[in-house]
Write a protein that holds these residues in place. Structure first.
Motif, PDB file in Angstrom:
ATOM      1  N   ASN A  86      57.049  97.094  63.546  1.00 18.81           N
ATOM      2  CA  ASN A  86      57.779  97.608  64.696  1.00 18.81           C
ATOM      3  C   ASN A  86      56.746  97.827  65.795  1.00 18.81           C
ATOM      4  O   ASN A  86      55.952  98.772  65.735  1.00 18.81           O
ATOM      5  CB  ASN A  86      58.492  98.915  64.346  1.00 18.81           C
ATOM      6  N   LYS A  87      56.747  96.922  66.764  1.00 18.91           N
ATOM      7  CA  LYS A  87      55.744  96.986  67.828  1.00 18.91           C
ATOM      8  C   LYS A  87      55.982  98.176  68.757  1.00 18.91           C
ATOM      9  O   LYS A  87      55.038  98.777  69.254  1.00 18.91           O
ATOM     10  CB  LYS A  87      55.741  95.682  68.624  1.00 18.91           C
ATOM     11  N   PHE A  88      57.252  98.515  68.962  1.00 20.53           N
ATOM     12  CA  PHE A  88      57.558  99.636  69.843  1.00 20.53           C
ATOM     13  C   PHE A  88      57.075 100.953  69.236  1.00 20.53           C
ATOM     14  O   PHE A  88      56.437 101.764  69.882  1.00 20.53           O
ATOM     15  CB  PHE A  88      59.069  99.700  70.117  1.00 20.53           C
ATOM     16  N   GLY A  89      57.361 101.149  67.940  1.00 23.25           N
ATOM     17  CA  GLY A  89      56.969 102.386  67.264  1.00 23.25           C
ATOM     18  C   GLY A  89      55.582 102.318  66.658  1.00 23.25           C
ATOM     19  O   GLY A  89      55.066 103.303  66.165  1.00 23.25           O
ATOM     20  N   ASN A  90      54.999 101.121  66.661  1.00 26.01           N
ATOM     21  CA  ASN A  90      53.641 100.906  66.157  1.00 26.01           C
ATOM     22  C   ASN A  90      53.499 101.304  64.682  1.00 26.01           C
ATOM     23  O   ASN A  90      52.600 102.058  64.318  1.00 26.01           O
ATOM     24  CB  ASN A  90      52.620 101.642  67.038  1.00 26.01           C
ATOM     25  N   TYR A  91      54.407 100.754  63.835  1.00 23.20           N
ATOM     26  CA  TYR A  91      54.298 101.007  62.406  1.00 23.20           C
ATOM     27  C   TYR A  91      54.791  99.782  61.623  1.00 23.20           C
ATOM     28  O   TYR A  91      55.531  98.956  62.144  1.00 23.20           O
ATOM     29  CB  TYR A  91      55.078 102.256  61.978  1.00 23.20           C
ATOM     30  N   ASN A  92      54.356  99.685  60.383  1.00 24.79           N
ATOM     31  CA  ASN A  92      54.815  98.644  59.469  1.00 24.79           C
ATOM     32  C   ASN A  92      55.949  99.193  58.625  1.00 24.79           C
ATOM     33  O   ASN A  92      55.992 100.387  58.329  1.00 24.79           O
ATOM     34  CB  ASN A  92      53.672  98.188  58.549  1.00 24.79           C
ATOM     35  N   ASP A 119      56.970 105.529  54.650  1.00 24.12           N
ATOM     36  CA  ASP A 119      57.455 104.493  55.548  1.00 24.12           C
ATOM     37  C   ASP A 119      57.947 105.145  56.836  1.00 24.12           C
ATOM     38  O   ASP A 119      58.852 105.963  56.811  1.00 24.12           O
ATOM     39  CB  ASP A 119      58.600 103.752  54.853  1.00 24.12           C
ATOM     40  N   ALA A 120      57.339 104.790  57.958  1.00 25.15           N
ATOM     41  CA  ALA A 120      57.759 105.380  59.237  1.00 25.15           C
ATOM     42  C   ALA A 120      59.218 105.089  59.526  1.00 25.15           C
ATOM     43  O   ALA A 120      59.880 105.831  60.243  1.00 25.15           O
ATOM     44  CB  ALA A 120      56.878 104.860  60.368  1.00 25.15           C
ATOM     45  N   ASP A 121      59.742 104.002  58.933  1.00 27.53           N
ATOM     46  CA  ASP A 121      61.150 103.685  59.108  1.00 27.53           C
ATOM     47  C   ASP A 121      62.029 104.777  58.505  1.00 27.53           C
ATOM     48  O   ASP A 121      63.177 104.927  58.875  1.00 27.53           O
ATOM     49  CB  ASP A 121      61.460 102.334  58.456  1.00 27.53           C
ATOM     50  N   ALA A 122      61.478 105.545  57.588  1.00 25.50           N
ATOM     51  CA  ALA A 122      62.245 106.616  56.958  1.00 25.50           C
ATOM     52  C   ALA A 122      62.628 107.689  57.970  1.00 25.50           C
ATOM     53  O   ALA A 122      63.578 108.429  57.757  1.00 25.50           O
ATOM     54  CB  ALA A 122      61.450 107.243  55.815  1.00 25.50           C
ATOM     55  N   THR A 123      61.909 107.782  59.072  1.00 23.07           N
ATOM     56  CA  THR A 123      62.235 108.784  60.081  1.00 23.07           C
ATOM     57  C   THR A 123      63.302 108.294  61.044  1.00 23.07           C
ATOM     58  O   THR A 123      63.830 109.067  61.818  1.00 23.07           O
ATOM     59  CB  THR A 123      60.981 109.175  60.895  1.00 23.07           C
ATOM     60  N   ASN A 124      63.634 107.004  61.000  1.00 21.18           N
ATOM     61  CA  ASN A 124      64.654 106.428  61.851  1.00 21.18           C
ATOM     62  C   ASN A 124      65.949 106.399  61.061  1.00 21.18           C
ATOM     63  O   ASN A 124      66.048 105.687  60.072  1.00 21.18           O
ATOM     64  CB  ASN A 124      64.229 105.013  62.277  1.00 21.18           C
ATOM     65  N   LYS A 125      66.941 107.155  61.465  1.00 21.58           N
ATOM     66  CA  LYS A 125      68.137 107.362  60.662  1.00 21.58           C
ATOM     67  C   LYS A 125      69.112 106.192  60.678  1.00 21.58           C
ATOM     68  O   LYS A 125      69.978 106.111  59.840  1.00 21.58           O
ATOM     69  CB  LYS A 125      68.878 108.631  61.108  1.00 21.58           C
ATOM     70  N   HIS A 126      69.051 105.301  61.634  1.00 21.51           N
ATOM     71  CA  HIS A 126      69.893 104.108  61.688  1.00 21.51           C
ATOM     72  C   HIS A 126      71.366 104.433  61.463  1.00 21.51           C
ATOM     73  O   HIS A 126      72.080 103.666  60.831  1.00 21.51           O
ATOM     74  CB  HIS A 126      69.444 103.077  60.647  1.00 21.51           C
TER      75      HIS A 126
END
Length: 196
Positions: A27-33, A129-136
Motif C-alpha cells: 500500500n503505497k499511500f499507507g506505506n505498508y506491506n 499487518d497494518a491492513d488489520a487497522t483498516n476496517k474495510h
C-alpha cells in the motif's frame, strides 16, 4: 469426535504450522506491506496437495436491516474421507467509496471477506499487518469502536422473537438504550412481535 475428524484436524494443524503466506502487496499511500487473499491461496496450494486436502470458498450476500454483507465460507475438505472444517467471515458493503464504482466496492468487500475467512481457517496472524487497522467496512465482534445507532436500530427492527429482542436490548450500552429513537424502535418491534 470421530477418528476421521481427528485425522483432518491433525492435517489442518500441520498446514497451519507450515504455511508461510508472505505480505506480497504494497500500500503505497499507507506505506505498508500486506497479504491479499490471492497471496494466501498461492501459498496454500502446495500444502493442500501434500496433505491431500481441497479448499472450497463460497460467497453469499446477506441483508441485516439496511446493511448488506458479503459472507465468505472457507471449507477445508479431506480427500481421504468425507470430513470437512469450515470458517465464515462477514464483511459489510460500503454504500460508497471515493474513486470506486459499485462493482469495485463489491469486489473489494468479497476479497477482504475471503482474506479474513482464510486467515481464520489457517491461523494466519494479522496482528502485525497494518491492513488489520483498516476496517474495510467490517464491524468486528467485541470492538471498542462505536457502533452507529442506526445499525443498532436495524438490529432491533429485524428481530424474529421476543427473546431475541430481549437479548439485543440487554446488550445495549446504557447511553444507547436511553436514546428516544432506540426506545421507540424497541417499543414498536415489541408491539409487532406481540401481534404474531
Amino acid at each position: 469426535m470421530s477418528e476421521e475428524i481427528i485425522k483432518l484436524t491433525k492435517k489442518l494443524q500441520r498446514v497451519q504450522c507450515t504455511l508461510k503466506a508472505p505480505k506480497g502487496q504494497r500500500n503505497k499511500f499507507g506505506n505498508y506491506n500486506y497479504r491479499s487473499a490471492e497471496d494466501i491461496l498461492e501459498a496454500i496450494k502446495p500444502l493442500l496437495e501434500e496433505y491431500n486436502l481441497t479448499l472450497v470458498c463460497n460467497d453469499r450476500i446477506e441483508m441485516r436491516g439496511n446493511f448488506m454483507f458479503n459472507v465468505t465460507t472457507a471449507i477445508l475438505l479431506d480427500c481421504d474421507s468425507d470430513q470437512q472444517i469450515s470458517t465464515e467471515n462477514w464483511a459489510m458493503h460500503s454504500e460508497s467509496k471515493k474513486g470506486m464504482d459499485s462493482a469495485q466496492i463489491s469486489g473489494a468487500t468479497a476479497s477482504y471477506s475471503l482474506k479474513r475467512a482464510l486467515g481464520n481457517l489457517f491461523a494466519i496472524d494479522n496482528e502485525q499487518d497494518a491492513d488489520a487497522t483498516n476496517k474495510h467496512g467490517v464491524i468486528p465482534k467485541n470492538s471498542t469502536a462505536p457502533i452507529p445507532v442506526s445499525y443498532r436500530i436495524n438490529l432491533i427492527n429485524t428481530t424474529a422473537s421476543m427473546d431475541e429482542l430481549a437479548k439485543i436490548w440487554k446488550n445495549l450500552p446504557k447511553d444507547v438504550a436511553a436514546m428516544p429513537e432506540v426506545i421507540a424502535a424497541k417499543d414498536k418491534q415489541k408491539q409487532k412481535l406481540g401481534e404474531k
